[in-house]
Design a protein around this motif. Structure first.
Motif, mmCIF file in Angstrom:
data_model
loop_
_atom_site.group_PDB
_atom_site.id
_atom_site.type_symbol
_atom_site.label_atom_id
_atom_site.label_comp_id
_atom_site.label_asym_id
_atom_site.label_seq_id
_atom_site.Cartn_x
_atom_site.Cartn_y
_atom_site.Cartn_z
ATOM 1 N N VAL A 1 -11.942 130.897 117.436
ATOM 2 C CA VAL A 1 -11.751 129.503 117.830
ATOM 3 C C VAL A 1 -10.919 128.776 116.779
ATOM 4 N N ALA A 2 -9.995 127.933 117.245
ATOM 5 C CA ALA A 2 -9.218 127.073 116.362
ATOM 6 C C ALA A 2 -9.437 125.620 116.749
ATOM 7 N N ILE A 3 -9.522 124.760 115.751
ATOM 8 C CA ILE A 3 -9.672 123.322 115.960
ATOM 9 C C ILE A 3 -8.328 122.663 115.670
ATOM 10 N N VAL A 4 -7.799 121.919 116.634
ATOM 11 C CA VAL A 4 -6.539 121.205 116.448
ATOM 12 C C VAL A 4 -6.832 119.711 116.514
ATOM 13 N N GLY A 5 -6.663 119.046 115.382
ATOM 14 C CA GLY A 5 -7.049 117.643 115.242
ATOM 15 C C GLY A 5 -8.316 117.563 114.426
ATOM 16 N N CYS A 6 -8.213 117.110 113.188
ATOM 17 C CA CYS A 6 -9.338 117.208 112.241
ATOM 18 C C CYS A 6 -9.935 115.847 111.893
ATOM 19 N N GLY A 7 -10.007 114.957 112.877
ATOM 20 C CA GLY A 7 -10.653 113.670 112.691
ATOM 21 C C GLY A 7 -12.168 113.780 112.808
ATOM 22 N N VAL B 1 -11.881 130.107 113.192
ATOM 23 C CA VAL B 1 -11.029 130.878 112.283
ATOM 24 C C VAL B 1 -9.934 130.025 111.651
ATOM 25 N N ALA B 2 -9.684 128.816 112.232
ATOM 26 C CA ALA B 2 -8.600 128.002 111.677
ATOM 27 C C ALA B 2 -8.760 126.549 112.073
ATOM 28 N N ALA B 3 -8.257 125.673 111.188
ATOM 29 C CA ALA B 3 -8.177 124.241 111.461
ATOM 30 C C ALA B 3 -6.714 123.830 111.352
ATOM 31 N N CYS B 4 -6.300 122.908 112.214
ATOM 32 C CA CYS B 4 -4.899 122.504 112.224
ATOM 33 C C CYS B 4 -4.798 120.994 112.433
ATOM 34 N N ASP B 5 -3.960 120.365 111.636
ATOM 35 C CA ASP B 5 -3.695 118.936 111.796
ATOM 36 C C ASP B 5 -2.319 118.655 111.195
ATOM 37 N N ARG B 6 -1.594 117.710 111.770
ATOM 38 C CA ARG B 6 -0.267 117.424 111.217
ATOM 39 C C ARG B 6 -0.371 116.840 109.815
#
Length: 360
Positions: free
Chosen positions: A5-11, A31-36
């Motif tokens: 699972v990946a999370i996109v948007g870390c608010g 497995v991963a976190a992603c945010d601009r």
């Protein structure tokens, strides 16, 4: 099988997603976190021991190859991010609202189906303990046939989330076509479409703005009160959104041919209306005690859950995620039907179109 699972948007809401997934290592792992904003991704990864973090979505998709992507960014970016994730072969959990505009919602679900992937949306309260209890009682025949539904959702502008919106004219909520309403009425509508099964029920809406004009910017355009009448062929519904009525409430009331049921999502209770046992004054006088006994039982159940560390604010989120992951692993039915997601999206679009000042 444990899904990657990946999370996109870390608010803020991303924390709740990660914490929910951590309770089910048998079926999913982040497995991963992603945010601009790379710092937000790094902070989320550090807090929860996530191995990788990125500020580039395509790079993350290529390197990590997640099975599921949770899209927890502002709604304006949902469509683009979700499409890129689907193109990379991922299943999708998208926070509400699915997309700012209905045609995008239709397009996205069509893409998911064509790619033979799966999608669900963040209707977490739909799976809170009182909602599950309500459906069991309905299956047991307690309600009878639904006749009418009331759905109420309160959102205080003085609360921790509302005050952020009022304090920042650049907040993403102000950029939605339906601003404050669009960010909240999914929770109002998903308690209605469960019982009003019409493809396109008739809607009549009244809007109000009680907050005084004082900012001279987008914050003065917030419509903070809405009354909705939904007229289906066999079942009708009222919907109320309020940023001012106190105390702030979140409930559904279903009127059936056998009984009337109230589902309180804040007090975590399900109660049935009681009828007098006779025509005498005494039978009416003791009615409040019958109602009180139901609340007492609900209170003791809540206390028991709390004592066993099973009383969680995001209980519905956990349940929804597990159901969604199970539907992927077992190729079973989705927890929320695409038809209902799209009906809510279409109703939202019609409500926004009726706003006094069009934002579409």
């Amino acid at each position: 099988m444990s899904l990657k699972v990946a999370i996109v948007g870390c608010g803020k809401i991303a924390d709740a997603h990660v914490e929910a997934i951590l309770t089910m290592p048998d079926i999913g792992r982040v497995v991963a976190a992603c945010d601009r904003e790379i710092l937000l991704a790094e902070q989320l990864a550090t807090r929860y021991g996530i191995g990788k973090y990125y500020d580039d979505l395509d790079q993350m998709l290529a390197h990590e190859k997640p099975d599921v992507v949770h899209v927890t960014t502002p709604p304006q970016s949902h469509f683009e991010i979700a499409c890129r994730a689907v193109d990379a072969g991922c299943h999708l959990y998208v926070e509400k609202p699915l997309t700012p505009r209905h045609p995008e919602a239709v397009d996205l679900i069509d893409r998911v189906v064509a790619a033979q992937r799966k999608l669900t949306i963040g209707y977490a309260p739909f799976f809170d303990p009182p909602a599950l209890e309500m459906r069991q009682l309905i299956r047991d025949g307690v309600l009878g046939t639904p006749v009418h539904v009331e759905s109420f959702f309160g959102y205080p502008l003085t609360g921790p989330f509302g005050s952020v919106i009022l304090g920042d004219a650049g907040h993403w909520v102000h950029g939605l076509p339906g601003n404050l309403l669009q960010n909240n009425i999914d929770h109002l509508l998903n308690k209605i479409v469960e019982f009003v099964d019409d493809a396109a029920p008739k809607l009549q809406v009244a809007f109000y703005r009680r907050n005084p004009t004082r900012f001279s910017d987008a914050r003065d355009n917030l419509v903070d009160e809405m009354r909705l009448l939904v007229a289906g062929e066999k079942v009708s519904a009222y919907g109320t959104f309020s940023a001012h009525a106190q105390p702030m409430s979140h409930f559904g009331r279903i009127f059936g041919t056998r009984n009337t049921m109230t589902v309180d999502y804040i007090g975590r209770s399900v109660t049935l209306e009681s009828s007098p046992s006779g025509f005498g004054a005494l039978s009416r006088a003791i009615l409040p005690f019958a109602h009180a006994s139901q609340y007492a039982r609900a209170g003791f159940r809540n206390l028991s859950r709390f004592a066993h560390s099973d009383y969680h604010y995001f209980a519905g989120l956990r349940h929804l995620i597990r159901l969604f992951y199970t539907s992927i692993v077992d190729d079973g039915p989705l927890p929320i039907a695409y038809r209902d997601i799209l009906r809510i999206s279409a109703m939202t679009a019609e409500i926004i179109a009726q706003l006094p000042v069009s934002r579409s």
